[in-house]
Design a protein around this motif. Structure first.
Motif, PDB file in Angstrom:
ATOM      1  N   ALA A 215      -1.884  29.164  54.627  1.00  0.00           N
ATOM      2  CA  ALA A 215      -0.677  28.363  54.456  1.00  0.00           C
ATOM      3  C   ALA A 215      -0.580  27.803  53.039  1.00  0.00           C
ATOM      4  O   ALA A 215       0.513  27.735  52.458  1.00  0.00           O
ATOM      5  CB  ALA A 215      -0.639  27.231  55.475  1.00  0.00           C
ATOM      6  N   VAL A 216      -1.719  27.409  52.447  1.00  0.00           N
ATOM      7  CA  VAL A 216      -1.707  26.883  51.083  1.00  0.00           C
ATOM      8  C   VAL A 216      -1.122  27.916  50.124  1.00  0.00           C
ATOM      9  O   VAL A 216      -0.248  27.610  49.306  1.00  0.00           O
ATOM     10  CB  VAL A 216      -3.138  26.490  50.638  1.00  0.00           C
ATOM     11  CG1 VAL A 216      -3.184  26.238  49.144  1.00  0.00           C
ATOM     12  CG2 VAL A 216      -3.596  25.251  51.394  1.00  0.00           C
ATOM     13  N   ALA A 217      -1.588  29.157  50.221  1.00  0.00           N
ATOM     14  CA  ALA A 217      -1.085  30.207  49.333  1.00  0.00           C
ATOM     15  C   ALA A 217       0.397  30.471  49.571  1.00  0.00           C
ATOM     16  O   ALA A 217       1.174  30.678  48.616  1.00  0.00           O
ATOM     17  CB  ALA A 217      -1.895  31.491  49.534  1.00  0.00           C
ATOM     18  N   LEU A 218       0.811  30.471  50.823  1.00  0.00           N
ATOM     19  CA  LEU A 218       2.221  30.722  51.135  1.00  0.00           C
ATOM     20  C   LEU A 218       3.117  29.572  50.667  1.00  0.00           C
ATOM     21  O   LEU A 218       4.233  29.792  50.203  1.00  0.00           O
ATOM     22  CB  LEU A 218       2.379  30.946  52.639  1.00  0.00           C
ATOM     23  CG  LEU A 218       1.769  32.250  53.171  1.00  0.00           C
ATOM     24  CD1 LEU A 218       1.744  32.241  54.697  1.00  0.00           C
ATOM     25  CD2 LEU A 218       2.548  33.453  52.646  1.00  0.00           C
ATOM     26  N   ILE A 219       2.623  28.360  50.781  1.00  0.00           N
ATOM     27  CA  ILE A 219       3.397  27.204  50.309  1.00  0.00           C
ATOM     28  C   ILE A 219       3.576  27.278  48.795  1.00  0.00           C
ATOM     29  O   ILE A 219       4.659  26.994  48.270  1.00  0.00           O
ATOM     30  CB  ILE A 219       2.703  25.891  50.726  1.00  0.00           C
ATOM     31  CG1 ILE A 219       2.734  25.728  52.244  1.00  0.00           C
ATOM     32  CG2 ILE A 219       3.375  24.691  50.057  1.00  0.00           C
ATOM     33  CD1 ILE A 219       1.742  24.702  52.773  1.00  0.00           C
ATOM     34  N   GLU A 220       2.533  27.668  48.085  1.00  0.00           N
ATOM     35  CA  GLU A 220       2.651  27.808  46.633  1.00  0.00           C
ATOM     36  C   GLU A 220       3.656  28.901  46.276  1.00  0.00           C
ATOM     37  O   GLU A 220       4.424  28.767  45.316  1.00  0.00           O
ATOM     38  CB  GLU A 220       1.276  28.102  46.032  1.00  0.00           C
ATOM     39  CG  GLU A 220       0.321  26.909  46.117  1.00  0.00           C
ATOM     40  CD  GLU A 220      -1.085  27.243  45.655  1.00  0.00           C
ATOM     41  OE1 GLU A 220      -1.300  28.364  45.141  1.00  0.00           O
ATOM     42  OE2 GLU A 220      -1.977  26.381  45.809  1.00  0.00           O
ATOM     43  N   HIS A 221       3.667  29.979  47.052  1.00  0.00           N
ATOM     44  CA  HIS A 221       4.667  31.030  46.836  1.00  0.00           C
ATOM     45  C   HIS A 221       6.078  30.490  47.088  1.00  0.00           C
ATOM     46  O   HIS A 221       7.009  30.764  46.316  1.00  0.00           O
ATOM     47  CB  HIS A 221       4.382  32.206  47.757  1.00  0.00           C
ATOM     48  CG  HIS A 221       5.392  33.309  47.663  1.00  0.00           C
ATOM     49  ND1 HIS A 221       5.523  34.114  46.552  1.00  0.00           N
ATOM     50  CD2 HIS A 221       6.347  33.719  48.547  1.00  0.00           C
ATOM     51  CE1 HIS A 221       6.501  34.975  46.740  1.00  0.00           C
ATOM     52  NE2 HIS A 221       7.018  34.752  47.946  1.00  0.00           N
ATOM     53  N   ALA A 222       6.246  29.707  48.147  1.00  0.00           N
ATOM     54  CA  ALA A 222       7.554  29.122  48.448  1.00  0.00           C
ATOM     55  C   ALA A 222       7.992  28.173  47.336  1.00  0.00           C
ATOM     56  O   ALA A 222       9.176  28.097  46.989  1.00  0.00           O
ATOM     57  CB  ALA A 222       7.497  28.389  49.790  1.00  0.00           C
ATOM     58  N   TYR A 223       7.041  27.445  46.764  1.00  0.00           N
ATOM     59  CA  TYR A 223       7.372  26.523  45.671  1.00  0.00           C
ATOM     60  C   TYR A 223       7.866  27.298  44.450  1.00  0.00           C
ATOM     61  O   TYR A 223       8.836  26.878  43.781  1.00  0.00           O
ATOM     62  CB  TYR A 223       6.141  25.697  45.315  1.00  0.00           C
ATOM     63  CG  TYR A 223       6.434  24.523  44.391  1.00  0.00           C
ATOM     64  CD1 TYR A 223       7.001  23.363  44.890  1.00  0.00           C
ATOM     65  CD2 TYR A 223       6.143  24.588  43.036  1.00  0.00           C
ATOM     66  CE1 TYR A 223       7.269  22.280  44.062  1.00  0.00           C
ATOM     67  CE2 TYR A 223       6.407  23.515  42.194  1.00  0.00           C
ATOM     68  CZ  TYR A 223       6.971  22.369  42.709  1.00  0.00           C
ATOM     69  OH  TYR A 223       7.240  21.306  41.879  1.00  0.00           O
TER      70      TYR A 223
END
Length: 607
Positions: A215-223
């Protein structure tokens, strides 16, 4: 009494519906029963809450004297309307468990048939008794048509097996939420933001399902996608700022759950803070200090050090990159808790007096009160006592002076603020902040009034009546001290003195209207003259959307004229408006069947 108790005592459903209108009232009530009112807290005499709409909106309710005031961050409240979010918060104070009169709660059926239990309780009890096969059948049917529920269950199932996520699939889903194939115009922005927020909700489900590291990696991608969207979305309503803040909050939560490598996290945080236009990761070292630990904080400083050295302290202006670097270094200094590091971060450019409060607080946290007071004094001297930016520094310094046994010096700070820039707020702070004796309030009141009169060059005038022509009373050129003097006198319940001061020195239209309202019972003719002047001024501005306000004032005049036993005070105005402005159809429509107090044809009083 707390502000929540004050609001609960003063408000009722009918008053709230009158403020909001029936449509906003109904939607606000539904929001309340859906549990969308969250994070309710009291701060500085205001009730603050968050209401989940298409995005989280922040609501404030408070009193200024006897007047209810409100604020909401939603677009519908920009014009001062009492929106559905304000309604939801207000109703939550009154009807946590039962609906207002005339509004059904979102549960149906006769509770007596269920032994008094709610529908939620009934469903919960029934589901727990279901045969596992029947329960599985219901869930699988819902999964087929609800992608978020499907992904939540799939995520939990994969976590139970020790499997990771299909990250590439999730990246595509995030990309799809942000990219709709063209520019997002203002009218489309709310719906677009709803779709993005649905994707963020799903990311939160993933983190809760045991996939916090992915989720951390995906959240950074979303940001990153949110930052790119700044160029493709009309963000007039601030959707992207709210989306970025949600992503940053979720990122922190996921990092807390996954305990990432501090060196890798430090590297990624510097990129998120320095390389994007969105600022949700500003001062990230401070926010993530516990997760980074000493090793991560050292790596963070090492990562930004080369760019930090390139900043030219002599340059006239900060670039955007310089600003981001400075905030990153300040966040690092606050994280390690060393005041000298914070001073150095601020001093790379000229230290603004506002920054000195943060420096003073850092010295206080370090137990170095003498240096904290010195920095607070520097900041206050740099801003000047009359600056609105000085409030925090003044409060901090006054607290420290009282702790040192100098209550008189603390009170002097607020007196200096009042004399530098008189205001009702500065006046109200004086007796509250002078803690030497509870009986000093009358002394402060008279001292402030004398000061304002000296500034105006007068002593207390005799009470007099309005001149025949009141059209020029509300002047933008009225002395500021005159307006404040009237405000203070009225606040102290000395309405006649406030009226006399306004007559002598002039005042703003807002104050004339307030004075008129305060003196309706004792001087109705004066109030009528003020209301009439304002009503005619509104009509003459030829703005049809304001005609309703003018007619409301005329209705008030009608009641006052009737109470004063002088119907002509209203009837002549009504005749003038109907005759002179008969071409204004919208105005005449607002007047409707408003009738004179005296029947002109036969001279009989009418209702």
């Amino acid at each position: 009494m707390s502000i929540a108790e004050e609001l609960g005592t003063a408000l009722d459903a009918h008053l709230i519906e009158g403020l909001a209108g029936s449509a906003a009232f109904d939607r606000g009530a539904r929001y309340m029963y859906d549990g969308r009112v969250q994070s309710v807290a009291e701060e500085d005499g205001r009730l603050r809450a968050t209401v989940r709409g298409t995005m989280p909106y922040r609501v404030e309710l408070w009193f200024d004297g006897d007047e209810l005031l409100w604020r909401c961050t939603c677009p519908a409240a920009e014009d001062g309307s009492f929106c559905k979010h304000c309604t939801a918060v207000a109703l939550s104070l009154l009807y946590a468990d039962e609906p207002p009169d005339g509004l059904d709660a979102p549960v149906t059926g006769d509770s007596s048939e269920r032994g008094g239990e709610s529908e939620d309780t009934l469903i919960g009890r029934f589901v727990r008794q279901l045969d596992p096969e029947r329960l599985a059948e219901i869930v699988l049917r819902q999964v087929a048509g609800n992608w978020r529920l499907r992904e939540q269950l799939l995520g939990e199932a994969r976590a139970a097996q020790g499997w990771g996520l299909d990250v590439s699939k999730w990246r595509r889903r995030i990309n799809s939420a942000f990219d709709i194939g063209g520019f997002v115009y203002y009218q489309e922005a709310a719906d677009w933001a709803d779709g993005v927020n649905d994707a963020i909700d799903a990311l939160a489900d993933l983190a809760d399902a045991g996939h916090s590291e992915d989720a951390v990696a995906l959240i950074e991608h979303a940001y990153q996608r949110a930052d790119k969207a700044l160029h493709n979305v009309d963000d007039s309503d601030g959707w992207l700022t709210a989306i970025a803040e949600r992503l940053a909050e979720l990122h922190l939560r996921a990092c807390e759950a996954s305990s990432p490598d501090p060196l890798e996290l430090a590297k990624r945080l510097t990129e998120l803070e320095l390389n994007f236009d969105l600022e949700a990761f500003c001062r990230s070292a401070q926010t993530y200090s516990e997760i980074l630990g000493p090793t991560g904080l050292a790596a963070f400083r090492e990562a930004i050090e080369p760019a930090w050295r390139q900043i030219d302290p002599a340059a006239e202006e900060w670039s955007t990159g310089d600003y981001y670097l400075r905030q990153a270094m300040i966040g690092w200094a606050l994280a390690i808790g060393e005041p000298e590091a914070l001073v150095e971060a601020h001093r790379r450019k000229r230290v603004h007096p506002v920054d000195m409060l943060e420096i003073a607080e850092s010295f206080e946290t370090a137990g170095r009160d003498g240096e904290a007071v010195t920095w607070a004094r520097k900041g206050l001297a740099g801003l000047g006592h009359g600056s609105w930016q000085a409030d925090g520094l003044r409060d901090f310094l006054a607290r420290k002076l009282r702790e040192r046994g100098e209550p008189g010096a603390a009170a002097d700070l607020y007196w200096n603020a009042f004399t530098a820039r008189p205001s009702l707020e500065a006046f109200r702070a004086l007796p509250e902040q002078d803690q030497r004796a509870p009986d000093k309030r009358p002394d402060w009141v008279e001292r402030c009034i004398r000061h304002l009169r000296r500034r105006l060059g007068t002593e207390a005038p005799e009470v007099s009546s309005l001149p025949p022509d009141v059209m020029g009373l509300g002047s933008p050129d009225a002395p500021h001290e005159a307006v404040v003097l009237a405000e203070i006198l009225l606040y102290e319940g000395r309405a006649e003195e406030a009226w006399a001061a306004a007559l002598q020195h002039g005042s703003s239209w807002q104050m004339w209207m307030t004075l008129a309202r305060a003196r309706e019972a004792t001087a109705p003719r004066d109030s009528i003259a003020i209301y009439e002047s304002q009503a005619l001024a509104i009509i003459n501005r030829k703005k049809p959307d304001q005609y309703k306000i003018a007619v409301g004032l005329m209705s008030r005049i009608r009641g006052l004229a009737a109470d004063a036993g002088d119907p002509e005070l209203f009837d002549s105005l009504l005749q003038q408006v109907k005759t002179v402005h008969k071409a204004k159809r919208r105005l005449q429509g607002e007047l409707g069947d408003m009738a004179p107090l005296t029947d002109m044809s036969v001279g009989n009083a009418t209702s």
